[in-house]
Design an enzyme around this catalytic site. Structure first.
Site, short mmCIF file in Angstrom:
data_model
loop_
_atom_site.label_atom_id
_atom_site.label_comp_id
_atom_site.label_asym_id
_atom_site.label_seq_id
_atom_site.Cartn_x
_atom_site.Cartn_y
_atom_site.Cartn_z
N TYR A 101 64.56 74.75 43.84
CA TYR A 101 63.85 75.72 43.00
C TYR A 101 62.60 75.06 42.45
O TYR A 101 62.64 73.93 41.95
CB TYR A 101 64.74 76.15 41.84
CG TYR A 101 64.03 76.98 40.77
CD1 TYR A 101 64.18 78.35 40.73
CD2 TYR A 101 63.22 76.37 39.81
CE1 TYR A 101 63.52 79.11 39.77
CE2 TYR A 101 62.56 77.12 38.84
CZ TYR A 101 62.72 78.50 38.83
OH TYR A 101 62.06 79.24 37.88
N GLU A 190 56.85 81.42 41.25
CA GLU A 190 58.20 80.86 41.39
C GLU A 190 58.64 80.90 42.85
O GLU A 190 58.44 81.90 43.54
CB GLU A 190 59.17 81.68 40.54
CG GLU A 190 60.60 81.15 40.57
CD GLU A 190 61.59 82.11 39.90
OE1 GLU A 190 61.93 81.90 38.73
OE2 GLU A 190 62.00 83.09 40.56
#
Ligand code: GDP
Ligand code: MN
Length: 376
Positions: A101, A190
């Site tokens: 991530y 993101e």
């Protein structure tokens, strides 16, 4: 402004962040053709402005073009957290060895961009922050200092990535994501998951990209991405169906809801309300008017605008431009303008000389007028 995954990935691609090849599809037939063109297994992905699509059945692997067609008809029309799927992204399927991530969010408190990186990707980051906070590396970047190579190294070593081949690719993606963030005036970029394939290739499998609305004027190419989305204004507006006859439009959810109360307070009955948001351009006003007048009970319309960053003169011009495009002659439209450039806005409306526009200076007077006109 939130971008769809495929739009965010297009920006990633422009900044050199590796993504898989894909095609857009709006029908099962288009999905079949797209899968055929891409060749091999594909992923069929719902394009909606919300996360958790995988869990909701909005992301499916397809081995063949026929399979992609079938998966597309399963996913199209699906309701994912209140968002109806009208568009799919068909992407070459990737093999996944690891899911990481990586994100940059603008931290308002610190007034600095904040990097977050963890090797525990694929799940929602809030969950990682809660259950495994030590696995999440957080690092601010001082915008005056700008991006420095040590930022990437701190993130990578902090998260415990020890494969030199991965380290090199991630360092490059970190730097490119920072450029994408700054140069697009983003509030959030993101990548979840950022995957490592069994061959050791690192790439962005998903994208979440939010651009600062107030900077859109600097990015006509990004602003244009929204226009293609204006298809169903019912979906883009927070809308509440009531059963009266005054259609209400405010800028900001709080003001819109207060307006409902004030209209009721002066003895009127609100029909519905929508939130113009931060904008006041013709596009937004046209969408709002279309939503409001879709309700046949609406007899009058009340725009309640308090100018802050949104300037009242801009909203006034937006309303006039919208009226050039839509026939609203059947509706009296009360426009209350207060705050930034309110006088200029009211003057613009008055000078336009439209017989069905009633400029007002206060919320109470505006509400009274709209209620009176609805009764006529
Ligand atoms: P989200 O659920 O809205 O965050 O959608 P994502 O794009 O992140 O996809 C959800 C999950 O689907 C990912 O975490 C992956 O596990 C899986 N997925 C997506 N694309 C692929 C792919 O190309 N191959 C494989 N094997 N899984 C994928
Ligand atoms: Mn995701």
């Amino acid at each position: 402004m939130d971008l769809y995954e495929y739009q965010g990935k297009e920006l990633f691609r422009r900044f050199g962040i590796p993504v898989s090849e894909g095609r857009l599809a709006e029908t099962p037939e288009e999905a079949l053709a797209a899968a055929d063109e891409l060749g091999g297994p594909v992923v069929v992905k719902a394009q909606v402005l919300t996360g958790g699509r995988g869990k909701a059945g909005g992301v499916k692997l397809a081995e063949t073009p026929e399979d992609a067609e079938a998966k597309a008809s399963d996913i199209l029309g699906l309701d994912i957290k209140g968002h109806v799927v009208r568009r799919l992204w068909i992407e070459k399927a990737s093999d996944i060895a690891k899911e990481y991530y990586l994100s940059i969010a603008f931290d308002r408190g610190a007034k600095q961009p904040l990097f977050m990186f963890t090797t525990q990707g694929g799940v929602e980051i809030e969950q990682v922050a809660e259950e495994n906070p030590d696995a999440l590396v957080r690092l601010h970047v001082d915008p005056l200092e700008g991006f420095q190579p040590w930022v990437a190294r701190r993130l990578i070593y902090g998260a415990g990535v020890d494969d030199p081949n991965e380290q090199k690719q991630i360092a490059s993606i970190v730097e490119k994501l920072y450029r994408a963030f700054v140069e697009s005036d983003a509030m959030l970029t993101e990548i979840n998951p950022l995957i490592v394939t069994p061959e050791g290739e690192v790439k962005a499998l998903d994208s979440k990209f939010t651009v600062d609305d107030n900077a859109l004027f600097r990015h006509p190419d990004i602003a244009e991405m929204r226009d293609t989305e204006a298809a169903d204004p019912l979906e883009t507006f927070a809308r509440e169906k009531l059963d009266g006859d005054v259609g209400i439009c405010g800028n900001g959810a709080g003001l819109s809801m207060s307006t409902v109360d004030v209209v009721a307070h002066v003895g009127g009955r609100p029909a519905n309300f929508c939130d113009l948001g931060g904008g006041g351009d013709a596009e937004g006003v046209v969408d709002a008017l279309e939503v409001i007048t879709r309700d046949p009970q609406v007899k009058s319309i009340f725009f309640n605008i308090f100018g802050g960053i949104t300037r009242c003169d801009e909203v006034a011009r937006g309303i006039l431009a919208a009226l050039d495009r839509l026939d609203m002659s059947a509706y009296p439209i009360v426009v209350r303008l207060d705050g930034t450039n309110a006088e200029a806005g009211r003057r613009i409306l008055a000078e336009a000389g439209k017989p069905n526009i009633y400029p007002e200076a206060t919320m109470l007077e505006g509400a009274r007028k709209a209620v009176e006109l609805a009764k006529k």
